[in-house]
Design a protein around this motif. Sequence first.
Motif, mmCIF file in Angstrom:
data_model
loop_
_atom_site.group_PDB
_atom_site.id
_atom_site.type_symbol
_atom_site.label_atom_id
_atom_site.label_comp_id
_atom_site.label_asym_id
_atom_site.label_seq_id
_atom_site.Cartn_x
_atom_site.Cartn_y
_atom_site.Cartn_z
ATOM 1 N N PHE A 15 0.468 -1.144 0.188
ATOM 2 C CA PHE A 15 -0.149 0.413 -0.072
ATOM 3 C C PHE A 15 1.345 0.992 0.080
ATOM 4 O O PHE A 15 1.584 1.312 0.680
ATOM 5 N N ARG A 18 4.205 1.312 0.625
ATOM 6 C CA ARG A 18 5.003 0.304 1.231
ATOM 7 C C ARG A 18 4.629 -1.386 1.489
ATOM 8 O O ARG A 18 3.257 -1.605 1.054
ATOM 9 N N VAL A 20 3.234 -4.655 2.633
ATOM 10 C CA VAL A 20 2.987 -5.072 3.829
ATOM 11 C C VAL A 20 3.053 -6.188 3.517
ATOM 12 O O VAL A 20 3.108 -6.779 5.507
ATOM 13 N N LYS A 39 1.047 -7.069 15.645
ATOM 14 C CA LYS A 39 1.409 -5.876 15.875
ATOM 15 C C LYS A 39 -0.231 -5.024 15.644
ATOM 16 O O LYS A 39 0.346 -5.354 13.809
ATOM 17 N N ASN A 40 -0.436 -3.358 15.547
ATOM 18 C CA ASN A 40 -1.460 -2.977 15.181
ATOM 19 C C ASN A 40 -0.465 -2.548 13.882
ATOM 20 O O ASN A 40 0.393 -2.163 13.453
ATOM 21 N N GLY A 41 -1.263 -3.052 12.429
ATOM 22 C CA GLY A 41 -0.811 -2.306 11.338
ATOM 23 C C GLY A 41 -0.145 -3.407 10.305
ATOM 24 O O GLY A 41 0.732 -2.733 9.499
ATOM 25 N N ALA A 42 0.282 -4.806 11.529
ATOM 26 C CA ALA A 42 0.789 -5.458 10.872
ATOM 27 C C ALA A 42 0.926 -6.179 9.567
ATOM 28 O O ALA A 42 1.606 -6.105 8.523
ATOM 29 N N GLY A 43 -0.753 -6.581 9.265
ATOM 30 C CA GLY A 43 -0.876 -6.559 7.724
ATOM 31 C C GLY A 43 -2.026 -8.150 8.272
ATOM 32 O O GLY A 43 -2.735 -8.247 7.239
ATOM 33 N N LYS A 44 -2.604 -8.174 9.462
ATOM 34 C CA LYS A 44 -3.596 -9.067 9.353
ATOM 35 C C LYS A 44 -4.849 -9.492 8.763
ATOM 36 O O LYS A 44 -5.347 -10.210 8.462
ATOM 37 N N SER A 45 -5.004 -8.211 9.162
ATOM 38 C CA SER A 45 -6.497 -8.148 8.515
ATOM 39 C C SER A 45 -5.900 -7.882 6.897
ATOM 40 O O SER A 45 -7.965 -8.683 5.448
ATOM 41 N N SER A 46 -5.547 -7.605 6.162
ATOM 42 C CA SER A 46 -5.187 -7.636 5.070
ATOM 43 C C SER A 46 -5.213 -8.763 4.524
ATOM 44 O O SER A 46 -5.282 -9.579 3.402
ATOM 45 N N HIS A 154 -6.734 -10.148 19.153
ATOM 46 C CA HIS A 154 -6.029 -9.262 20.068
ATOM 47 C C HIS A 154 -6.208 -10.637 21.330
ATOM 48 O O HIS A 154 -5.207 -10.153 22.380
#
Length: 209
Positions: A15, A18, A20, A39-46, A154
């Motif tokens: 994205f 970057r 991801v 961590k937050n923003g690591a790419g889990k949802s993606s 989490h």
Amino acid sequence: MEKIGVELENVELSFLDRLVLHVLRLAVHQFDRIGIVGKNGAGKSSLLKLMNGQIKPEKGHVKSYIKFAYFDQVTAPDESEIDYDLKGKLYIPETKMENFSGGEQTRMKLAQIFSNYYEGLLVDEPTTHLDTEGIQFFMKELTHYYSALVFVSHDRYVLDQLVTKIWEIENGTVTEYTGNYSDYVDQKKLEKQHQQEQHETYVKEKIRL
Ligand SMILES: Nc1ncnc2c1ncn2[C@@H]1O[C@H](COP(=O)(O)OP(=O)(O)OP(=O)(O)O)[C@@H](O)[C@H]1O
């Protein structure tokens, strides 16, 4: 050998320049129970969205062989039918859906999923809006749900009860650990200890030379 539900090969997802996610190979098998952490923003949802086909990688491919149900916090409930018993058990109100609270929306979407059978479930932060009773209900349903389960959470307690594998995302790469969340924490501690010992041996050796 268990059937593959979805597999990713040589996947790269970026994205705004970057990178991801960079996945050489990952597969979800028929009865896997996988918890994705990072961590937050690591790419889990993606990663879940890639497996659900909602987003496409710029490199590599994602092949899906089974039908997954997908849950996240942001998608509004649809108009699909839900089982009458579940509606009662989950205290889903008769009011218009647009007036539902966050927790009621979550209950509604979960009830829609549990009213049908899917060969796989991709679930993103299911317990965020749920009270203790809602979490217990969700866990009870999933304990006996006979399918592939991949979820982002989490909540260590939920992960400990439901998963048998952990996918950890760090710096865009995914590492698989066998066991539940507590097993993962133990393995990470051992890894750290091993790295520390290796570093100390290296320093001692350097001084000696
Ligand atoms: N559509 C998009 N456009 C631009 N950047 C995006 C987009 N979707 C995700 N990102 C970025 O990609 C990274 C990974 O996002 P993702 O939502 O997958 O993280 P996450 O691990 O689920 O985070 P969290 O634990 O905070 O929910 C974040 O830095 C996010 O800002």
